[in-house]
Design a protein around this motif. Structure first.
Motif, short mmCIF file in Angstrom:
data_model
loop_
_atom_site.label_atom_id
_atom_site.label_comp_id
_atom_site.label_asym_id
_atom_site.label_seq_id
_atom_site.Cartn_x
_atom_site.Cartn_y
_atom_site.Cartn_z
N ALA A 61 5.74 3.44 -4.18
CA ALA A 61 5.71 2.52 -3.03
C ALA A 61 4.88 3.16 -1.92
CB ALA A 61 7.12 2.24 -2.52
N SER A 81 1.89 1.15 5.15
CA SER A 81 0.71 1.41 5.97
C SER A 81 1.14 1.81 7.38
CB SER A 81 -0.16 0.17 6.02
OG SER A 81 0.43 -0.81 6.87
N LEU A 121 2.90 -2.44 6.66
CA LEU A 121 2.74 -3.27 5.46
C LEU A 121 3.21 -2.44 4.27
CD1 LEU A 121 -0.78 -4.78 6.17
CD2 LEU A 121 1.44 -5.87 6.50
N THR A 122 3.85 -3.08 3.33
CA THR A 122 4.42 -2.35 2.20
C THR A 122 3.86 -2.83 0.87
OG1 THR A 122 6.29 -3.86 2.10
CG2 THR A 122 6.56 -1.88 3.43
N TYR A 123 3.92 -1.93 -0.11
CA TYR A 123 3.42 -2.23 -1.44
C TYR A 123 4.28 -1.46 -2.43
CZ TYR A 123 0.24 -2.54 -5.40
OH TYR A 123 -0.31 -2.77 -6.63
N TYR A 124 4.64 -2.13 -3.55
CA TYR A 124 5.52 -1.52 -4.54
C TYR A 124 4.95 -1.68 -5.94
CZ TYR A 124 8.91 -1.96 -0.73
OH TYR A 124 9.55 -1.88 0.47
N ASP A 143 5.53 -2.67 -9.74
CA ASP A 143 6.34 -3.78 -10.24
C ASP A 143 7.74 -3.33 -10.67
OD1 ASP A 143 3.68 -5.75 -11.80
OD2 ASP A 143 4.38 -5.62 -9.73
N LYS A 187 10.17 -3.28 -7.61
CA LYS A 187 10.24 -4.41 -6.69
C LYS A 187 11.62 -5.04 -6.73
CE LYS A 187 5.39 -5.82 -6.57
NZ LYS A 187 4.40 -6.85 -6.98
N TYR A 238 -3.84 2.41 1.33
CA TYR A 238 -2.78 3.10 0.61
C TYR A 238 -2.99 2.90 -0.89
CZ TYR A 238 -0.87 -1.52 1.93
OH TYR A 238 -0.70 -2.85 2.23
N PRO A 276 -3.06 3.45 -4.93
CA PRO A 276 -2.00 3.88 -5.85
C PRO A 276 -2.35 5.09 -6.71
CG PRO A 276 -3.13 2.00 -6.77
CD PRO A 276 -3.74 2.24 -5.41
#
Length: 123
Positions: free
Chosen positions: A49, A52, A56-59, A61, A64, A103, A105
């Motif tokens: 994960a 920013s 802002l977030t990102y995971y 799969d 999630k 960000y 991966p």
């Protein structure tokens, strides 16, 4: 220069929860993106994960809906709340940081790393 220190790892049963914390030094931490990676035995390190500088977030799969990343810039900390843990979440978890808004991966694009904290999920 940023120094990162993770904490909060441990042993938990499947279905349980853990909260990891990443404490950072440096006055400009709020301008950094921060990510969590993990490395399981015999496997390569993988992205989990990221958050920013604008939160802002990102995971990936596989986490999630179970993991939540958050940051507190006033305290220079980033947390990873992990719920509904599974045995396959067992790994050493690393906090990473990089200046700027992106960000990615891939671990080679992150500049600063903590020493890691071990998470073990028993079945």
């Amino acid at each position: 220069q940023v120094q990162l220190v993770e904490s909060g790892g441990g042993l938990v049963q499947a279905g349980g929860s853990l909260r990891l914390s990443c404490a950072a030094s440096g006055r400009t931490f709020s301008t950094y993106a921060v990510a969590w990676f993990r490395q399981a035995p015999t496997k390569e390190r993988e992205f989990v994960a990221a958050i920013s500088r604008n939160a802002l977030t990102y995971y990936v799969d596989s986490v999630k809906g179970r993991f939540t990343i958050s940051r507190d810039n006033a305290k220079n900390t980033v947390a990873l709340q992990m719920n509904s843990l599974k045995p396959e979440d067992t790994a050493v978890y690393y906090c990473a940081a990089r200046p700027g808004g992106a960000y990615p991966p891939t671990d080679r694009e992150w500049n600063y790393w903590g020493q890691g904290t071990r998470v073990t999920v028993s079945s």
